[in-house]
Design a protein around this motif. Structure first.
Motif, PDB file in Angstrom:
ATOM      1  N   ALA A 167       1.567   2.087  -7.167  1.00  0.00           N
ATOM      2  CA  ALA A 167       1.306   1.340  -6.248  1.00  0.00           C
ATOM      3  C   ALA A 167       2.826   0.379  -5.865  1.00  0.00           C
ATOM      4  O   ALA A 167       2.840  -0.040  -4.864  1.00  0.00           O
ATOM      5  CB  ALA A 167       0.434   0.000  -6.896  1.00  0.00           C
ATOM      6  N   CYS A 168       3.763   0.190  -7.038  1.00  0.00           N
ATOM      7  CA  CYS A 168       4.868  -0.475  -6.892  1.00  0.00           C
ATOM      8  C   CYS A 168       5.874   0.496  -5.957  1.00  0.00           C
ATOM      9  O   CYS A 168       6.323   0.200  -4.894  1.00  0.00           O
ATOM     10  CB  CYS A 168       5.640  -0.400  -8.101  1.00  0.00           C
ATOM     11  SG  CYS A 168       7.435  -1.133  -7.938  1.00  0.00           S
ATOM     12  N   LEU A 169       5.745   1.924  -6.176  1.00  0.00           N
ATOM     13  CA  LEU A 169       6.726   2.663  -5.402  1.00  0.00           C
ATOM     14  C   LEU A 169       6.084   2.881  -4.111  1.00  0.00           C
ATOM     15  O   LEU A 169       6.941   2.721  -2.967  1.00  0.00           O
ATOM     16  CB  LEU A 169       6.554   4.108  -6.107  1.00  0.00           C
ATOM     17  CG  LEU A 169       7.123   4.085  -7.583  1.00  0.00           C
ATOM     18  CD1 LEU A 169       6.892   5.762  -8.070  1.00  0.00           C
ATOM     19  CD2 LEU A 169       8.610   3.912  -7.302  1.00  0.00           C
ATOM     20  N   ASP A 170       4.770   2.964  -3.906  1.00  0.00           N
ATOM     21  CA  ASP A 170       4.407   2.661  -2.284  1.00  0.00           C
ATOM     22  C   ASP A 170       4.648   1.450  -1.734  1.00  0.00           C
ATOM     23  O   ASP A 170       4.902   1.403  -0.685  1.00  0.00           O
ATOM     24  CB  ASP A 170       2.686   2.843  -2.523  1.00  0.00           C
ATOM     25  CG  ASP A 170       2.085   4.087  -2.980  1.00  0.00           C
ATOM     26  OD1 ASP A 170       2.951   5.233  -2.875  1.00  0.00           O
ATOM     27  OD2 ASP A 170       1.174   4.275  -3.128  1.00  0.00           O
ATOM     28  N   GLY A 171       4.678   0.555  -2.394  1.00  0.00           N
ATOM     29  CA  GLY A 171       4.905  -0.897  -1.652  1.00  0.00           C
ATOM     30  C   GLY A 171       6.697  -0.853  -1.493  1.00  0.00           C
ATOM     31  O   GLY A 171       6.895  -1.240  -0.401  1.00  0.00           O
ATOM     32  N   VAL A 172       7.325  -0.331  -2.138  1.00  0.00           N
ATOM     33  CA  VAL A 172       8.832  -0.142  -1.884  1.00  0.00           C
ATOM     34  C   VAL A 172       9.129   0.746  -0.661  1.00  0.00           C
ATOM     35  O   VAL A 172       9.644   0.211   0.333  1.00  0.00           O
ATOM     36  CB  VAL A 172       9.651   0.511  -2.939  1.00  0.00           C
ATOM     37  CG1 VAL A 172      11.010   0.887  -2.510  1.00  0.00           C
ATOM     38  CG2 VAL A 172       9.684  -0.314  -4.312  1.00  0.00           C
ATOM     39  N   GLU A 173       8.073   1.745  -0.356  1.00  0.00           N
ATOM     40  CA  GLU A 173       8.139   2.588   0.777  1.00  0.00           C
ATOM     41  C   GLU A 173       7.737   1.891   2.144  1.00  0.00           C
ATOM     42  O   GLU A 173       8.523   1.772   3.183  1.00  0.00           O
ATOM     43  CB  GLU A 173       7.409   3.862   0.614  1.00  0.00           C
ATOM     44  CG  GLU A 173       7.595   4.737   1.753  1.00  0.00           C
ATOM     45  CD  GLU A 173       8.621   5.207   2.285  1.00  0.00           C
ATOM     46  OE1 GLU A 173       9.011   5.344   3.380  1.00  0.00           O
ATOM     47  OE2 GLU A 173       9.638   5.335   1.273  1.00  0.00           O
ATOM     48  N   VAL A 174       6.704   1.014   1.957  1.00  0.00           N
ATOM     49  CA  VAL A 174       6.182   0.211   2.947  1.00  0.00           C
ATOM     50  C   VAL A 174       7.269  -0.709   3.351  1.00  0.00           C
ATOM     51  O   VAL A 174       7.531  -0.841   4.625  1.00  0.00           O
ATOM     52  CB  VAL A 174       4.800  -0.491   2.489  1.00  0.00           C
ATOM     53  CG1 VAL A 174       4.527  -1.564   3.706  1.00  0.00           C
ATOM     54  CG2 VAL A 174       3.599   0.787   2.359  1.00  0.00           C
TER      55      VAL A 174
END
Length: 238
Positions: A167-174
């Motif tokens: 979820a953190c990695l997805d947030g970074v990408e967004v």
């Protein structure tokens, strides 16, 4: 037969110090306690480190070097962010010590090679110069650090642990993708001040008040020649 030097002694001292500091704070980190936890004597610890601050300085440098070496093996910003989180979880005690009072001297005026490497990866993707992306990098780093500390202290187990990490990695990408789309026009609060500098050793500052002479003193302290063989500089080029 003369006693042979212990090649692992300094490493045991640093590992013992990181455990004591993470578990009990500064009051738990005495030279005697470090010696006991490392399986050696107090005079032996003093032969290698001047005091508690010298031990902490050595530990920060070592952790920064190891984290930087890990991130350099990545090819993209996403890979580097995942490696960052995995490193934090694998070296939880040292990671906590590394970031305790990170924005205060002497830590503020020491090298931040991993922060700079991540900022360079970000710059490669978005264009411009690294300093132009310091605010965005601070946002991403805060997200990663917050996730790391929740995982370290929150006792998360599978499958929540995996979901939080990704979820953190997805947030970074967004966040990065939105910044690329809007070309950095979306922001709240005041413009990033030119006097607020992070990750650049002696040039780093977090407030106007640091120019009263304390910065020079802190910088000299951070740059004292250490008694052990520690890294003095880091290359941030991948």
């Amino acid at each position: 037969m003369p006693r042979q030097p212990d090649p692992q002694l300094e490493q045991r001292i640093l590992e013992a110090a990181s455990r004591l500091r993470a578990r009990g704070g500064e009051k738990a980190l005495t030279m005697r306690a470090v010696a006991k936890a490392a399986g050696t004597t107090t005079p032996t610890v003093y032969e290698r480190y001047r005091d508690r601050e010298d031990i902490l300085r050595a530990l920060r440098f070592q952790t920064r070097m190891e984290l930087f070496a890990t991130l350099r093996r990545s090819r993209t910003l996403a890979q580097a962010c995942q490696s960052y989180l995995e490193f934090a979880l694998e070296h939880r005690h040292a990671y906590e010590v590394l970031h305790d009072k990170f924005a205060e001297p002497p830590s503020l005026h020491e090298p931040w090679p991993s922060f700079n490497l991540l900022r360079e990866r970000l710059t490669k993707r978005l264009g411009g110069t690294p300093r132009q992306h310091t605010r965005l990098m601070l946002s991403l780093w805060s997200l990663m650090h917050g996730t790391a500390m929740l995982l370290i202290r929150g006792g998360a187990v599978e499958p929540l642990r995996t979901q939080m990490l990704h979820a953190c990695l997805d947030g970074v990408e967004v966040i990065v993708a939105e910044n690329a789309r809007s070309k950095g026009r979306t922001r709240s609060g005041p413009k990033w001040p030119a006097s607020l500098i992070l990750g650049e050793e002696a040039e780093s500052k977090v407030s106007q008040g640091e120019d009263n002479g304390n910065t020079k003193s802190a910088t000299r302290s951070a740059r004292k020649k250490p008694k052990t063989n520690r890294p003095r500089a880091f290359r941030t080029a991948p």
